[in-house]
Motif scaffolding. Structure first.
Motif, mmCIF file in Angstrom:
data_model
loop_
_atom_site.group_PDB
_atom_site.id
_atom_site.type_symbol
_atom_site.label_atom_id
_atom_site.label_comp_id
_atom_site.label_asym_id
_atom_site.label_seq_id
_atom_site.Cartn_x
_atom_site.Cartn_y
_atom_site.Cartn_z
ATOM 1 N N UNK A 65 0.829 -1.211 0.000
ATOM 2 C CA UNK A 65 0.000 0.000 0.000
ATOM 3 C C UNK A 65 0.857 1.252 0.000
ATOM 4 N N UNK A 66 0.298 2.342 -0.533
ATOM 5 C CA UNK A 66 1.022 3.607 -0.613
ATOM 6 C C UNK A 66 0.020 4.754 -0.467
ATOM 7 N N UNK A 67 0.408 5.784 0.248
ATOM 8 C CA UNK A 67 -0.399 7.000 0.357
ATOM 9 C C UNK A 67 0.054 7.948 -0.745
ATOM 10 N N UNK A 68 -0.844 8.368 -1.641
ATOM 11 C CA UNK A 68 -0.454 9.288 -2.722
ATOM 12 C C UNK A 68 -0.368 10.716 -2.198
ATOM 13 N N UNK A 69 -0.166 11.642 -3.131
ATOM 14 C CA UNK A 69 -0.177 13.062 -2.782
ATOM 15 C C UNK A 69 1.185 13.701 -2.921
ATOM 16 N N UNK A 70 1.452 14.292 -4.103
ATOM 17 C CA UNK A 70 2.737 14.965 -4.329
ATOM 18 C C UNK A 70 2.553 16.452 -4.650
ATOM 19 N N UNK A 71 1.307 16.904 -4.784
ATOM 20 C CA UNK A 71 1.008 18.328 -4.970
ATOM 21 C C UNK A 71 0.320 18.799 -3.694
ATOM 22 N N UNK A 72 1.019 19.538 -2.853
ATOM 23 C CA UNK A 72 0.443 19.783 -1.530
ATOM 24 C C UNK A 72 0.960 21.082 -0.910
ATOM 25 N N UNK A 73 0.235 21.525 0.099
ATOM 26 C CA UNK A 73 0.703 22.561 1.015
ATOM 27 C C UNK A 73 0.345 22.113 2.422
ATOM 28 N N UNK A 74 1.136 22.544 3.408
ATOM 29 C CA UNK A 74 0.871 22.093 4.764
ATOM 30 C C UNK A 74 1.544 22.969 5.800
ATOM 31 N N UNK A 75 1.278 22.642 7.065
ATOM 32 C CA UNK A 75 1.792 23.400 8.203
ATOM 33 C C UNK A 75 2.606 22.479 9.103
ATOM 34 N N UNK A 76 3.781 22.926 9.491
ATOM 35 C CA UNK A 76 4.673 22.128 10.334
ATOM 36 C C UNK A 76 4.091 22.000 11.739
#
Length: 340
Positions: A65-76
């Protein structure tokens, strides 16, 4: 963070369990190493390459299994002891191809409430850019990289963009900001409208491009053609639309497709042709360009879903309707996690 916000030990995530089997799962909040950062996702884009991954094909080996998502923004939300450039609360984006690792493909990505990245992969998201814009940095960086590889642009250039998908529209916005007269070729009427909204001088159906380009350039052809559709017949068409000593930049990906092409035009027109994949080495410049140019790419996000509807986001990207461009998954501001 609010004092009464409960600490989190578990999280929800979108995971590809097996080929053609996406699922929403509950997982523990991941631990981090000394050189890593824990990030709370804010916005994650769904890309066609995510669909390729789900269907069992990608350009490097991977395993489910793998979690996708390579276009992102986030908060540390947590920082490893050896990470010095980032702190809790920082707004960040991150590169997806780092050496042999492909974030969201060969290693799990950002389509989860919390995810892990190495500090070396990250960049501060400028204050001028929203969470949504942050999740569009990756596709925009692909466009920016291709244009820089092709030699750059200015107001003397007439540029033709073949295909108005997410990257084609990013090419449009970047080329307009660089000063080029930009003509977008796209069969979908709504996408042509988005191209005009982003500043294209013209947006036409493929059947109309020859007459218009001939009028605009007095028969000379385009100074640069950027092919973004990845369709072999369109890739071949670029050779016919470009001017003598013009440039062609190939971004659209096709593996194994074939089409008849007038290859003699490469020599007879003295063409300069570049191909590019990804956006290595240009993220700092890309972020400065977006922050200073004032480009607004958010019209590309034609569909938004909350995490609990992430399977619908995958379906929307897999089978887009007329005019659909980009689906985003939005995340609530749930930051508090168990302290180390």
């Amino acid at each position: 963070m609010p004092a009464d916000e409960p600490k989190r030990t578990n999280m929800r995530a979108l995971r590809f369990a097996a080929r053609d089997l996406p699922e929403l799962v509950d997982l523990p909040v991941p631990d981090i190493a000394d050189d890593e950062v824990l990030i709370a996702a804010r916005a994650v884009g769904v890309c066609h390459s995510d669909i390729d991954l789900l269907e069992g094909r990608y350009i490097i080996p991977f395993a489910y299994p793998i979690i996708p998502g390579h276009e992102w923004s986030g908060e540390v939300v947590r920082v490893g002891e050896k990470v010095t450039d980032f702190a809790v609360g920082d707004r960040v984006v991150g590169e997806c191809v780092i050496g042999t690792e492909h974030f969201g493909f060969s290693i799990s990505g950002a389509a989860a409430e919390f995810f892990v990245a190495k500090g070396a992969w990250l960049h501060h998201l400028p204050d001028e850019l929203s969470w949504t814009m942050g999740a569009l940095v990756e596709p925009f960086s692909v466009a920016y990289y291709a244009l820089t590889r092709a030699g750059g642009l200015d107001a003397s250039d007439t540029l033709v963009v073949l295909g108005a998908g997410p990257v084609g529209l990013a090419v449009t916005a970047a080329a307009v900001a660089m000063g080029a007269r930009t003509l977008v070729v796209e069969p979908d009427e709504r996408r042509r409208g988005l191209a005009l909204q982003l500043g294209a001088a013209y947006a036409v159906h493929p059947d109309e491009v020859d007459v218009l380009l001939d009028e605009l350039t007095h028969g000379r052809g385009a100074d640069i053609v950027v092919e973004v559709s990845g369709r072999p017949t369109v890739m071949a068409r670029a050779l016919e639309l470009v001017a003598f000593q013009g440039r062609i930049a190939y971004i659209g990906i096709d593996v194994g497709g074939e089409s008849a092409a007038k290859l003699g035009l490469i020599q007879s027109k003295e063409l300069r042709i570049t191909g590019s994949i990804g956006s290595p080495g240009v993220w700092p410049q890309t972020l400065r360009f977006l922050a200073r140019s004032g480009i607004d790419m958010t019209p590309l996000v034609t569909q938004q879903f909350v995490l609990n509807d992430a399977l619908s986001a995958i379906e929307a990207a897999h089978h887009p309707g007329p005019g659909d461009v980009k689906a985003h998954i939005r995340f609530a501001a749930t930051l508090s996690v168990v302290e180390d």
